[in-house]
Design a protein around this motif. Sequence first.
Motif, mmCIF file in Angstrom:
data_model
loop_
_atom_site.group_PDB
_atom_site.id
_atom_site.type_symbol
_atom_site.label_atom_id
_atom_site.label_comp_id
_atom_site.label_asym_id
_atom_site.label_seq_id
_atom_site.Cartn_x
_atom_site.Cartn_y
_atom_site.Cartn_z
ATOM 1 N N LEU A 153 63.197 51.815 -77.627
ATOM 2 C CA LEU A 153 61.769 51.563 -77.859
ATOM 3 C C LEU A 153 60.905 52.560 -77.105
ATOM 4 O O LEU A 153 59.867 53.004 -77.602
ATOM 5 N N LEU A 154 61.360 52.931 -75.910
ATOM 6 C CA LEU A 154 60.599 53.898 -75.122
ATOM 7 C C LEU A 154 60.598 55.266 -75.807
ATOM 8 O O LEU A 154 59.583 55.979 -75.813
ATOM 9 N N LEU A 155 61.744 55.632 -76.399
ATOM 10 C CA LEU A 155 61.814 56.901 -77.128
ATOM 11 C C LEU A 155 60.916 56.875 -78.366
ATOM 12 O O LEU A 155 60.233 57.856 -78.678
ATOM 13 N N VAL A 156 60.933 55.740 -79.076
ATOM 14 C CA VAL A 156 60.072 55.609 -80.252
ATOM 15 C C VAL A 156 58.605 55.693 -79.847
ATOM 16 O O VAL A 156 57.794 56.353 -80.509
ATOM 17 N N ALA A 157 58.261 55.030 -78.740
ATOM 18 C CA ALA A 157 56.883 55.079 -78.261
ATOM 19 C C ALA A 157 56.484 56.503 -77.896
ATOM 20 O O ALA A 157 55.343 56.915 -78.135
ATOM 21 N N GLY A 158 57.428 57.249 -77.329
ATOM 22 C CA GLY A 158 57.136 58.633 -76.978
ATOM 23 C C GLY A 158 56.788 59.480 -78.188
ATOM 24 O O GLY A 158 56.042 60.462 -78.076
ATOM 25 N N VAL A 159 57.314 59.090 -79.351
ATOM 26 C CA VAL A 159 57.015 59.829 -80.580
ATOM 27 C C VAL A 159 55.690 59.371 -81.188
ATOM 28 O O VAL A 159 54.866 60.183 -81.621
ATOM 29 N N LEU A 160 55.462 58.053 -81.218
ATOM 30 C CA LEU A 160 54.303 57.509 -81.910
ATOM 31 C C LEU A 160 53.025 57.562 -81.082
ATOM 32 O O LEU A 160 51.939 57.339 -81.613
ATOM 33 N N VAL A 161 53.151 57.814 -79.786
ATOM 34 C CA VAL A 161 51.975 57.900 -78.924
ATOM 35 C C VAL A 161 51.505 59.353 -78.856
ATOM 36 O O VAL A 161 52.306 60.252 -78.575
ATOM 37 N N GLY A 162 50.234 59.574 -79.128
ATOM 38 C CA GLY A 162 49.712 60.937 -79.055
ATOM 39 C C GLY A 162 48.224 60.959 -79.342
ATOM 40 O O GLY A 162 47.669 60.010 -79.901
ATOM 41 N N GLU A 163 47.580 62.040 -78.965
ATOM 42 C CA GLU A 163 46.156 62.210 -79.211
ATOM 43 C C GLU A 163 45.853 63.697 -79.348
ATOM 44 O O GLU A 163 46.600 64.537 -78.854
ATOM 45 N N GLY A 164 44.759 63.994 -80.023
ATOM 46 C CA GLY A 164 44.416 65.402 -80.180
ATOM 47 C C GLY A 164 43.182 65.598 -81.028
ATOM 48 O O GLY A 164 42.439 64.654 -81.321
ATOM 49 N N GLU A 165 42.980 66.843 -81.453
ATOM 50 C CA GLU A 165 41.810 67.213 -82.241
ATOM 51 C C GLU A 165 42.170 68.349 -83.180
ATOM 52 O O GLU A 165 42.866 69.293 -82.786
ATOM 53 N N VAL A 166 41.713 68.227 -84.407
ATOM 54 C CA VAL A 166 41.880 69.283 -85.411
ATOM 55 C C VAL A 166 40.517 69.899 -85.671
ATOM 56 O O VAL A 166 39.565 69.192 -86.032
ATOM 57 N N GLY B 226 40.325 76.891 -86.770
ATOM 58 C CA GLY B 226 41.734 77.081 -87.121
ATOM 59 C C GLY B 226 42.662 76.714 -85.984
ATOM 60 O O GLY B 226 43.681 77.375 -85.773
ATOM 61 N N ALA B 227 42.336 75.638 -85.256
ATOM 62 C CA ALA B 227 43.116 75.257 -84.081
ATOM 63 C C ALA B 227 43.428 73.767 -84.121
ATOM 64 O O ALA B 227 42.646 72.958 -84.634
ATOM 65 N N ILE B 228 44.589 73.423 -83.588
ATOM 66 C CA ILE B 228 45.004 72.030 -83.444
ATOM 67 C C ILE B 228 45.395 71.803 -81.993
ATOM 68 O O ILE B 228 46.318 72.444 -81.478
ATOM 69 N N GLU B 229 44.677 70.904 -81.344
ATOM 70 C CA GLU B 229 45.013 70.549 -79.965
ATOM 71 C C GLU B 229 45.767 69.224 -79.968
ATOM 72 O O GLU B 229 45.326 68.258 -80.601
ATOM 73 N N TYR B 230 46.902 69.196 -79.289
ATOM 74 C CA TYR B 230 47.715 67.975 -79.245
ATOM 75 C C TYR B 230 48.171 67.716 -77.820
ATOM 76 O O TYR B 230 48.810 68.575 -77.202
ATOM 77 N N ASP B 231 47.814 66.564 -77.303
ATOM 78 C CA ASP B 231 48.152 66.179 -75.925
ATOM 79 C C ASP B 231 47.749 67.246 -74.915
ATOM 80 O O ASP B 231 48.497 67.571 -73.980
ATOM 81 N N GLY B 232 46.589 67.829 -75.138
ATOM 82 C CA GLY B 232 46.042 68.783 -74.181
ATOM 83 C C GLY B 232 46.455 70.223 -74.385
ATOM 84 O O GLY B 232 45.950 71.114 -73.692
ATOM 85 N N ASP B 233 47.346 70.507 -75.319
ATOM 86 C CA ASP B 233 47.798 71.881 -75.569
ATOM 87 C C ASP B 233 47.557 72.256 -77.026
ATOM 88 O O ASP B 233 47.655 71.413 -77.925
ATOM 89 N N ASP B 234 47.267 73.529 -77.255
ATOM 90 C CA ASP B 234 47.108 74.029 -78.618
ATOM 91 C C ASP B 234 48.471 74.287 -79.249
ATOM 92 O O ASP B 234 49.346 74.905 -78.628
ATOM 93 N N LEU B 235 48.643 73.814 -80.479
ATOM 94 C CA LEU B 235 49.882 74.100 -81.199
ATOM 95 C C LEU B 235 49.902 75.567 -81.614
ATOM 96 O O LEU B 235 48.906 76.074 -82.145
ATOM 97 N N PRO B 236 51.028 76.257 -81.401
ATOM 98 C CA PRO B 236 51.120 77.671 -81.813
ATOM 99 C C PRO B 236 51.320 77.784 -83.321
ATOM 100 O O PRO B 236 52.453 77.911 -83.803
#
Length: 296
Positions: A151-164, A169-179
């Motif tokens: 369950l902790l592993l599943v939560a690690g996948v389903l928990v997240g935040e960011g901005e598109v 042309g940028a996507i920020e996810y959990d404080g970092d920009d996706l390359p």
Amino acid sequence: MPSTPADSPPAETESTESSDRTDGAAAAVTWDFSTDADPVSGALVLCAVGLLAGILVGPLLAVVAIAVVAAVSGELLLLAMLLVAVVAGLALNRAEVAAMRIADHGDLGHGYGRRGLALALLGGGTAHVVVNVLTGEVWLSGVLFAVGIGLLLVAGVLVGEGEVDPDAGAIEYDGDDLPLDSIRSIHPIEFGDRVVVFVRYHGGVPTASRLPTFSAAAFDAAKPLLRAGERATDEDAEDGLPRAVRVTAAAMGVGTLALAGVVYVLAPPDVRPVVGVLAVTTLPVTVVLCWYAYSG
């Protein structure tokens, strides 16, 4: 009818909004599935914590129950010994709860408060006690513990935040920009109001998120940016880890799990519980190896 001064601000706001629409600027889309903001994420993490901590809380609850029985039956020596065990258990549990309360970023579902955490610990401990009492198999607590890890592993996948931000042309996810320029391929999977995206990158971005989770609206805005970075030419297909390394990692992961299953089947019935617990402990190794094969 002449306009009044009070009518002026709405007219000015309307003209500003129309000018924004004329510019055609796409608004940034944000989402927040953190445990503080999202009740599903918070509940999932609390369930995991309850099952993990329940392996310690369960025996404490059992000791309390036995102490009550001893007090009613008048067995004072047994009662005194149990009280010592209860005090020691409470001290351990208090330290455990204190550690959870000071954890950073609310990773333990603090959106539900102390009451939610207390109910999770009590429920997890009760689950361990009930399973052991009904089956008489102590090793099943190890299975519940493994479920908590899952369950902790599943939560690690389903928990997240960011901005598109489509304009930038940028996507920020959990404080970092996706390359985005390093993306090799994406495979989105919907889970209710979430979209989990399996992202494979070209070499050189080892810390980039491989499983970003978006809201449905955020993924609609992010999809063109993610797709723009995909490259599927034969030349790029060999980028990243060599295919032989990935195949070997996948074979080792699947082989480890298969070997555990074979040993469980061949083991004598009285040894199978121990083998089962050992097999469960191999699951993290299997997950790591298979993930290494996929993300490479």
